[in-house]
Each structure stands twice: as structure tokens, then as C-alpha cells.
Design a protein around this motif. Structure first.
Motif, mmCIF file in Angstrom:
data_model
loop_
_atom_site.group_PDB
_atom_site.id
_atom_site.type_symbol
_atom_site.label_atom_id
_atom_site.label_comp_id
_atom_site.label_asym_id
_atom_site.label_seq_id
_atom_site.Cartn_x
_atom_site.Cartn_y
_atom_site.Cartn_z
ATOM 1 N N PHE A 192 1.008 -1.304 0.163
ATOM 2 C CA PHE A 192 0.322 -0.162 0.190
ATOM 3 C C PHE A 192 0.990 1.089 -0.058
ATOM 4 C CE2 PHE A 192 -3.027 -2.803 2.732
ATOM 5 C CZ PHE A 192 -3.830 -3.084 0.913
ATOM 6 N N HIS A 193 1.730 1.169 0.299
ATOM 7 C CA HIS A 193 2.754 2.198 0.659
ATOM 8 C C HIS A 193 3.308 2.567 -0.497
ATOM 9 C CE1 HIS A 193 6.775 3.283 2.591
ATOM 10 N NE2 HIS A 193 6.277 4.644 2.160
ATOM 11 N N LYS A 194 4.065 2.018 -1.504
ATOM 12 C CA LYS A 194 4.144 1.669 -3.107
ATOM 13 C C LYS A 194 3.748 3.026 -3.726
ATOM 14 C CE LYS A 194 6.752 -1.607 -3.186
ATOM 15 N NZ LYS A 194 6.804 -3.428 -3.623
ATOM 16 N N TYR A 195 1.700 2.626 -3.510
ATOM 17 C CA TYR A 195 1.014 3.456 -4.120
ATOM 18 C C TYR A 195 0.872 4.680 -4.061
ATOM 19 C CZ TYR A 195 -1.435 0.218 -6.135
ATOM 20 O OH TYR A 195 -1.529 -0.917 -7.576
ATOM 21 N N GLY A 196 1.280 4.683 -2.845
ATOM 22 C CA GLY A 196 1.732 6.633 -1.590
ATOM 23 C C GLY A 196 2.519 7.212 -2.381
ATOM 24 N N HIS A 197 3.423 6.034 -3.060
ATOM 25 C CA HIS A 197 4.870 6.928 -4.205
ATOM 26 C C HIS A 197 4.367 7.062 -5.985
ATOM 27 C CE1 HIS A 197 7.317 8.235 -0.936
ATOM 28 N NE2 HIS A 197 7.399 7.244 -0.472
ATOM 29 N N ARG A 198 3.513 6.127 -6.064
ATOM 30 C CA ARG A 198 3.291 5.953 -7.481
ATOM 31 C C ARG A 198 2.537 7.344 -7.925
ATOM 32 N NH1 ARG A 198 4.450 0.907 -9.175
ATOM 33 N NH2 ARG A 198 3.987 -1.040 -7.328
ATOM 34 N N LEU A 199 3.455 8.090 -8.944
ATOM 35 C CA LEU A 199 2.583 9.528 -9.677
ATOM 36 C C LEU A 199 1.724 8.828 -10.946
ATOM 37 C CD1 LEU A 199 5.142 11.626 -9.571
ATOM 38 C CD2 LEU A 199 3.379 11.075 -7.919
ATOM 39 N N ARG A 200 2.467 7.441 -11.484
ATOM 40 C CA ARG A 200 1.209 7.108 -12.814
ATOM 41 C C ARG A 200 0.441 5.446 -12.052
ATOM 42 N NH1 ARG A 200 5.212 6.457 -17.908
ATOM 43 N NH2 ARG A 200 6.058 8.787 -17.882
ATOM 44 N N ARG A 201 -1.107 6.363 -11.473
ATOM 45 C CA ARG A 201 -1.699 4.718 -11.421
ATOM 46 C C ARG A 201 -2.541 4.920 -12.762
ATOM 47 N NH1 ARG A 201 -1.480 9.446 -8.687
ATOM 48 N NH2 ARG A 201 -3.347 9.207 -8.093
#
Length: 279
Positions: A192-201
Motif C-alpha cells: 500500500f505504501h508504494k501506491y503513496g509514491h506512484r504518480l502513474r496509477r
């Protein structure tokens, strides 16, 4: 002393010098400004590896048993759907706050001399200097350690749900559903933390983030400003907007300092002074 480990006897942090390099901390091998990757450190000990494996195995077995129990008694959930639905919501909130508490603890107090937490501390220190490196780490590397925290919270709920005797009730179903939700989300918290760093989702991820059901960069990147002392929660971030804003993390810090005399974030601030970008 392990490579990169701050010297606890070092004098207090001082401002960076004119060249942007730390003036009072001992020099660490390698170019200044580039923190060593986790792979540069000693591997986990055999004992730590066994701890990770045991946590993953025990948590997986307990959660599989709870899921099987829920499937067997799905008629109870169908008759009273609000009980399991409310349990999932409550379990997600608790998992979010627990993820924030663990994140706060690693950021604020632990250093990499503590086994079997050493690898996680390295990742946290490195992550504050080079956030994008988080994508190099796989779920299987940390799931075993996180499983112990998930199991500690879910095991009492599983015991309450599946205790011998008595008939399955909505309350028991809610206990099992909350336990499965909490432990699953705690184990997956770094994903989930990684989604806090994904600018492309993808569209689904963006929809979940807008609904507050998944950590968003807009919320999480606030953690990466200043001294990394806000926005700790890694599942949805909702616990930050509630308990965090009410001062829960600062209250815990004051309590720890009062009892132990330890100063919060000393280790992390030393890493920032050694490897942070020049100011």
C-alpha cells in the motif's frame, strides 16, 4: 560497527557546512549524498530468517483457518451483512493506525543494531533519502516480520470467533472478518505504501485513492517533507486525518521520552545529515 550505522556517541547535529557536507558527523565510506543500499549491509542472521519464516507460516495458517470458518458460516453473514461489513471497515481503520504506529516507531526510535528489525530500519532510513528505492523491495522480503504484528492483533479475534461450543453468531463472524482484514492489510502495508509514491496509477487505484480507501501520493508525500514526522499511516491514511491530527503520535513520543529519556528521530536525523540533499 555496521556500515552506515550512526555513532551514538557523536556530538549533536550541526548545520551543514558551506560545501553542503556534514561538519560534525564521522565520514562514511562512499560518496557523500548517496546512502548505501540495503544490499550493502550484512545479510539477516539465521535466527532472523527463522523469525521471518515462522511469522509468515503461523499467520498464514491462522488466517486460512479463519477464512475457512467464514466460508462455512457464510449463511450467518448473509442474514446479517452489516456485522461483517462493519468489521471490515473497523479492521481497515485499525490496520491503518497500526501501520502508522509501526512506521512512526521505526522512524522515531529504532536503530539498525536491533535484531531482527535491522533490515526494516535500513529500508526506512534509506527510504527517507531515496524514496524511489522502495520499488526494489518485494513483498516476500518483509511479509514474515509484518506477519507477527498482524498475528498479535488477529489471533484473539480468531479465538473469539472459533471458540469451541456455542453457535456461530453475527458477533463471531464480525470478529473473524475483522481479524482477516487487519492481518491482511498489515502484511500488505508496504505494498500500500508504494501506491503513496506512484504518480502513474491505473483507473481503479485512482478511484480508490479519491474515495479514501487507498493511500494517495497527495497524502503520503507530506510525510517526505520536513523531518518526516507527520502522515505516517500507510493503508488509507484516514487514521492520520483523525487520530494523527488529534495528536496521537506526539503524545506517544512524549510518553516514551518521559519514561526512557530517549530523543525522537535522533537516528533518522543523523542519516539525513549524512546523506540528505544539500540545503
Amino acid at each position: 560497527m555496521p556500515y552506515g550505522r550512526p555513532d551514538t556517541a557523536a556530538p549533536p547535529l550541526a548545520p551543514l557546512d558551506g560545501d553542503g557536507a556534514p561538519g560534525v558527523l564521522p565520514k562514511i565510506p562512499g560518496p557523500w549524498g548517496e546512502p548505501p543500499s540495503v544490499d550493502a549491509f550484512e545479510p539477516l542472521s539465521r535466527a532472523s530468517e527463522r523469525t521471518h519464516l515462522a511469522g509468515g507460516a503461523l499467520n498464514a495458517a491462522a488466517t486460512a483457518a479463519a477464512l475457512a470458518w467464514l466460508v462455512r458460516h457464510r449463511d450467518v453473514a448473509r442474514e446479517r451483512p452489516l456485522a461483517p461489513a462493519g468489521a471490515v471497515v473497523a479492521g481497515t481503520f485499525v490496520a491503518d493506525f497500526v501501520s502508522g504506529t509501526l512506521h512512526w516507531a521505526f522512524d522515531t526510535w529504532f536503530d539498525e543494531g536491533v535484531e531482527p528489525l535491522r533490515r526494516m530500519v535500513y529500508i526506512v532510513r534509506e527510504h527517507h533519502m531515496r524514496p524511489a528505492r522502495i520499488f526494489q523491495y518485494r513483498l516476500r522480503d518483509e511479509a514474515g516480520l509484518l506477519s507477527w504484528f498482524g498475528l498479535a492483533l488477529s489471533a484473539p479475534l480468531y479465538a473469539a470467533a472459533m471458540a469451541p461450543g456455542g453457535r456461530p453468531t453475527p458477533a463471531r463472524v464480525a470478529c473473524a472478518a475483522a481479524g482477516v482484514t487487519m492481518t491482511s492489510e498489515i502484511v500488505l502495508m508496504l505494498e500500500f505504501h508504494k501506491y503513496g509514491h506512484r504518480l502513474r496509477r491505473g483507473r481503479l487505484a485512482r478511484s480508490l485513492q479519491r474515495a479514501g480507501l487507498l493511500l494517495s501520493p497527495e497524502k503520503h508525500l507530506q510525510h517526505h517533507s520536513g523531518d518526516h514526522d507527520t502522515n505516517y499511516c500507510l493503508v488509507t491514511g484516514i487514521a492520520d486525518q483523525t487520530l494523527g491530527r488529534m495528536g496521537a503520535f506526539r503524545a506517544m513520543e512524549r510518553a516514551v521520552t518521559r519514561v526512557t529519556g530517549a530523543q525522537p528521530r535522533r537516528d533518522d536525523l543523523q542519516w539525513s545529515a549524512r546523506y540528505g540533499r544539500p540545503r
